[in-house]
Write a protein that holds these residues in place. Structure first.
Motif, PDB file in Angstrom:
ATOM      1  N   ILE A 195      -6.284  -1.957  -2.108  1.00  0.00           N
ATOM      2  CA  ILE A 195      -5.040  -1.250  -2.441  1.00  0.00           C
ATOM      3  C   ILE A 195      -3.875  -2.066  -1.910  1.00  0.00           C
ATOM      4  O   ILE A 195      -3.787  -2.351  -0.706  1.00  0.00           O
ATOM      5  CB  ILE A 195      -5.009   0.170  -1.847  1.00  0.00           C
ATOM      6  CG1 ILE A 195      -6.134   1.023  -2.447  1.00  0.00           C
ATOM      7  CG2 ILE A 195      -3.658   0.831  -2.106  1.00  0.00           C
ATOM      8  CD1 ILE A 195      -6.163   2.458  -1.951  1.00  0.00           C
ATOM      9  N   LEU A 196      -2.989  -2.440  -2.807  1.00  0.00           N
ATOM     10  CA  LEU A 196      -1.808  -3.224  -2.451  1.00  0.00           C
ATOM     11  C   LEU A 196      -0.605  -2.293  -2.416  1.00  0.00           C
ATOM     12  O   LEU A 196      -0.332  -1.582  -3.391  1.00  0.00           O
ATOM     13  CB  LEU A 196      -1.589  -4.336  -3.477  1.00  0.00           C
ATOM     14  CG  LEU A 196      -0.470  -5.339  -3.178  1.00  0.00           C
ATOM     15  CD1 LEU A 196      -0.807  -6.160  -1.931  1.00  0.00           C
ATOM     16  CD2 LEU A 196      -0.256  -6.259  -4.377  1.00  0.00           C
ATOM     17  N   ILE A 197       0.125  -2.307  -1.298  1.00  0.00           N
ATOM     18  CA  ILE A 197       1.278  -1.425  -1.129  1.00  0.00           C
ATOM     19  C   ILE A 197       2.545  -2.268  -1.009  1.00  0.00           C
ATOM     20  O   ILE A 197       2.698  -3.068  -0.080  1.00  0.00           O
ATOM     21  CB  ILE A 197       1.111  -0.521   0.103  1.00  0.00           C
ATOM     22  CG1 ILE A 197      -0.134   0.358  -0.056  1.00  0.00           C
ATOM     23  CG2 ILE A 197       2.346   0.346   0.301  1.00  0.00           C
ATOM     24  CD1 ILE A 197      -0.426   1.252   1.118  1.00  0.00           C
ATOM     25  N   ASP A 198       3.420  -2.087  -1.967  1.00  0.00           N
ATOM     26  CA  ASP A 198       4.715  -2.766  -2.003  1.00  0.00           C
ATOM     27  C   ASP A 198       5.703  -1.971  -1.175  1.00  0.00           C
ATOM     28  O   ASP A 198       5.880  -0.772  -1.389  1.00  0.00           O
ATOM     29  CB  ASP A 198       5.172  -2.871  -3.461  1.00  0.00           C
ATOM     30  CG  ASP A 198       6.673  -2.970  -3.578  1.00  0.00           C
ATOM     31  OD1 ASP A 198       7.228  -3.918  -3.007  1.00  0.00           O
ATOM     32  OD2 ASP A 198       7.286  -2.096  -4.233  1.00  0.00           O
ATOM     33  N   LEU A 199       6.356  -2.629  -0.219  1.00  0.00           N
ATOM     34  CA  LEU A 199       7.293  -1.949   0.674  1.00  0.00           C
ATOM     35  C   LEU A 199       8.757  -2.247   0.354  1.00  0.00           C
ATOM     36  O   LEU A 199       9.637  -1.928   1.151  1.00  0.00           O
ATOM     37  CB  LEU A 199       6.999  -2.336   2.137  1.00  0.00           C
ATOM     38  CG  LEU A 199       5.655  -1.857   2.687  1.00  0.00           C
ATOM     39  CD1 LEU A 199       5.404  -2.441   4.072  1.00  0.00           C
ATOM     40  CD2 LEU A 199       5.585  -0.335   2.739  1.00  0.00           C
ATOM     41  N   ASN A 200       9.016  -2.869  -0.797  1.00  0.00           N
ATOM     42  CA  ASN A 200      10.385  -3.190  -1.191  1.00  0.00           C
ATOM     43  C   ASN A 200      10.886  -2.359  -2.357  1.00  0.00           C
ATOM     44  O   ASN A 200      12.054  -1.993  -2.408  1.00  0.00           O
ATOM     45  CB  ASN A 200      10.507  -4.660  -1.588  1.00  0.00           C
ATOM     46  CG  ASN A 200      10.669  -5.574  -0.405  1.00  0.00           C
ATOM     47  OD1 ASN A 200       9.695  -6.121   0.095  1.00  0.00           O
ATOM     48  ND2 ASN A 200      11.893  -5.739   0.060  1.00  0.00           N
ATOM     49  N   GLY A 201      10.026  -2.087  -3.329  1.00  0.00           N
ATOM     50  CA  GLY A 201      10.511  -1.486  -4.558  1.00  0.00           C
ATOM     51  C   GLY A 201      11.441  -2.456  -5.253  1.00  0.00           C
ATOM     52  O   GLY A 201      11.081  -3.608  -5.490  1.00  0.00           O
ATOM     53  N   VAL A 202      12.662  -2.013  -5.553  1.00  0.00           N
ATOM     54  CA  VAL A 202      13.622  -2.874  -6.234  1.00  0.00           C
ATOM     55  C   VAL A 202      14.786  -3.248  -5.311  1.00  0.00           C
ATOM     56  O   VAL A 202      15.896  -3.495  -5.764  1.00  0.00           O
ATOM     57  CB  VAL A 202      14.141  -2.214  -7.532  1.00  0.00           C
ATOM     58  CG1 VAL A 202      13.041  -2.134  -8.558  1.00  0.00           C
ATOM     59  CG2 VAL A 202      14.698  -0.816  -7.259  1.00  0.00           C
ATOM     60  N   THR A 203      14.525  -3.312  -4.000  1.00  0.00           N
ATOM     61  CA  THR A 203      15.558  -3.704  -3.046  1.00  0.00           C
ATOM     62  C   THR A 203      15.554  -5.219  -2.869  1.00  0.00           C
ATOM     63  O   THR A 203      14.691  -5.928  -3.384  1.00  0.00           O
ATOM     64  CB  THR A 203      15.339  -3.014  -1.692  1.00  0.00           C
ATOM     65  OG1 THR A 203      14.049  -3.394  -1.174  1.00  0.00           O
ATOM     66  CG2 THR A 203      15.392  -1.503  -1.836  1.00  0.00           C
TER      67      THR A 203
END
Length: 616
Positions: free
Chosen positions: A337-345
């Motif tokens: 499971i890969l979790i992105d901590l930026n989104g579109v920032t």
């Protein structure tokens, strides 16, 4: 064979070595008959060559033979600057661009490139000056205004940047990227209404739809509107690189004894996200999960960065890798499971996600809104922040963490002594505060605050002094609303421990909407400061309410402006009521609810286990 053809033949046969002396002599002989059109066509005709140094040497040879100041030489100096930049000789490139501008002051492309070189060395003042002096009354004006606006914005010269962007839009209003920067700059200086200055041929609604992802959270309080605006931003962002034609992760997943969780972030540094995530990373149950971090953050030397990196089982420093390389590294690590901590920032690595390097991919914390990237499966949240009846309007679809969505760090922080007097606050009187960034403050919210001050004699509003233009605009608005601007008390930026300690000096935190406080809301509650919020429809407009519900303080959640104002006035005018709420807003209660990171980590892992894809 013509001299220009001989030069091209030499270029295509070039080696990695510098040109030999006899070859340079031969070039000078050929340059006697090479015309200006021929030498200008050389870079394009040569195409990709084994050694760009040879091309730079040829251009320099022409200038030596024909004369550095000969008519048309300005363009050759410009081409020479481009080639020197490509072979990483920035000082020589800058000299070439300066010579180009001496001969051709109207050659704005040279000004842009020279400004970029100065900016790369950190000399933004020089960059802004070059761009200002190069402004022309022709088609170049848009490019130069936009470039100068960006440099000024990076310098935090926000009022000047806003004017550059607006002047550019007056020339051509159909520039979505410029609209985005213009709107966000106006939000940051509290220039209300954000879309007040007219842009020819564009309505405020049309401009709002192009105002960029982060700005959208403060401008739009409907899920559909936010999703549409973010999708438009993503379309522009992702159009710059074609989508991969392959997906790297196996659809059937992997067969690991422990779940491999990968976190992707450019904020593993002194950033609010790291302050929230540090203990969760430490608390993960290593008998159940293994934690990987893909870090493209700056090396800022902060304590929180060191702590976050130490909490990772496997650290991958990927700042200098392209998206495909990072994606293939994730695939090689067999992340479940890969979790992105930026989104579109800022600093996002959405291009990595497009390769689908993990069977399951989710976004968390970085951007509190829709992120309609096809390869994202989930957005981690809770049932208050995104009510189930609105789940179908989001992409990616919500994955609910029981209780509350927000991770927190319960580790105690030493706090310095603080006092109202030292912070410039009155010893008596009710102190309202809001330490959210200026771009979250809308004129509607500010006017509600001014109504509260008008109706609560002796009260003051303590605000983060984010920049001089925001402070001036808020004071002017206060006067318009019949409030003495002296009742707006500026709060300077301070160290994290000082910032937390001084929160306890206020009486009530007034939240912003439609973009609520997040990390700051948790910090206020942790310090025993009640927070009054106004919940709307979107995730961003409900996240403070999520924290209040978790602490058992639903009275502090309002649904409309009128109830928000009346509730704030009740706190200021009814000491017994306010004392009762404050008695339930304690550090101990925070620690037992939002600060129970051990329980949160367990719930977080169980949530991920439910959606993990496992090969039998």
């Amino acid at each position: 064979m013509r001299a220009i053809d001989l030069l091209i033949a030499d270029l295509r046969a070039a080696t990695a070595d510098p040109p030999q002396a006899e070859r340079a002599v031969r070039w000078r002989e050929w340059m006697q008959s090479v015309t200006l059109p021929d030498i200008l066509s050389l870079p394009a005709r040569a195409g990709e060559v084994p050694n760009r140094l040879w091309l730079a040497e040829m251009l320099s040879s022409w200038l030596q033979v024909q004369g550095a100041g000969t008519p048309g030489a300005g363009l050759i100096w410009f081409n020479l600057g481009v080639e020197l930049g490509r072979i990483d000789r920035p000082a020589d490139a800058a000299t070439a661009y300066q010579n180009a501008l001496l001969l051709r002051p109207d050659l704005w492309q040279a000004a842009v490139n020279l400004a970029n070189l100065h900016e790369a060395t950190g000399d933004r003042n020089a960059a802004a000056g070059i761009l200002a002096s190069a402004l022309q009354e022709d088609e170049a004006r848009i490019t130069l205004l936009n470039q100068r606006g960006r440099v000024l914005e990076a310098q935090r010269r926000l009022a000047e940047a806003e004017q550059c962007y607006y002047r550019s839009l007056l020339v051509d209003g159909d520039q979505p990227d410029v609209v985005q920067h213009w709107a966000f700059t106006r939000q940051n200086i509290c220039a209300w209404p954000v879309f007040g200055p007219p842009v020819p041929g564009r309505t405020p609604d049309a401009l709002r739809a192009q105002s960029g992802a982060l700005a959208t959270l403060s401008l739009i309080d409907t899920v559909a509107g936010q999703r549409q605006a973010v999708a438009a931003w993503l379309e522009r962002r992702l159009a710059k690189a074609p989508a991969p034609t392959v997906r790297l992760a196996p659809a059937e997943g992997y067969a690991h004894d422990r779940l491999r969780i990968g976190y992707v972030s450019s904020d593993f540094c002194r950033h609010p996200m790291s302050y929230l995530m540090a203990e969760l990373l430490e608390r993960h149950d290593r008998s159940r999960v293994e934690i990987y971090g893909y870090c493209s953050s700056p090396e800022d030397g902060s304590d929180v960065r060191a702590r976050v990196l130490a909490a990772l089982d496997q650290r991958r420093l990927v700042r200098d890798l392209d998206d495909e390389s990072v994606a293939r590294l994730i695939r090689a690590d067999e992340i479940d499971i890969l979790i992105d901590l930026n989104g579109v920032t800022a600093g996002e690595r959405l291009g990595v996600l497009r390769w689908k390097p993990a069977p399951v991919q989710a976004t968390y914390l970085g951007f509190i809104g829709p992120v309609p990237v096809p390869e994202l499966d989930y957005i981690l949240t809770d049932e208050h922040a995104i009510p189930p009846h609105l789940a179908g309007e989001y992409w990616p679809r919500p994955l609910y963490i029981p209780g509350v969505y927000q991770a927190n760090d319960s580790r105690p922080v030493p706090l310095p002594p603080v006092s109202r007097a030292a912070e410039g606050l009155p010893e008596g009187g009710f102190v309202f505060c809001c330490f959210s960034n200026a771009y979250k403050i809308t004129e509607t919210m500010f006017d509600a605050w001014m109504e509260i001050l008008r109706r609560a004699p002796g009260s003051v509003l303590w605000l983060l002094a984010d920049n001089e233009w925001a402070a001036a605009n808020m004071c002017a608005r206060a006067v318009e609303q019949g409030v003495d601007p002296g009742r707006l008390i500026p709060a300077r930026r301070v160290e994290p421990s000082h910032y937390r300690a001084r929160l306890a000096l206020a009486d009530l935190f007034l939240d912003t909407t439609p973009y609520n406080a997040g990390t700051i809301a948790s910090d206020a509650l942790r310090m025993g400061l009640p927070l009054l919020t106004l919940s709307g429809e979107t995730f961003a407009a409900r996240m403070a309410g999520s924290l209040l519900r978790a602490m058992g303080l639903p009275e502090l959640i309002t649904r409309d402006r009128a109830s928000f104002v009346e509730q704030a006035l009740r706190h200021a005018g009814d000491p017994a009521y306010h004392a009762g709420i404050r008695a339930r807003t304690t550090p101990e209660r925070w620690l037992a609810t939002l600060g129970d990171t051990r329980a949160f980590a367990k719930a977080f892992e169980e949530t991920l286990e439910k959606v993990a894809i496992r090969r039998k």
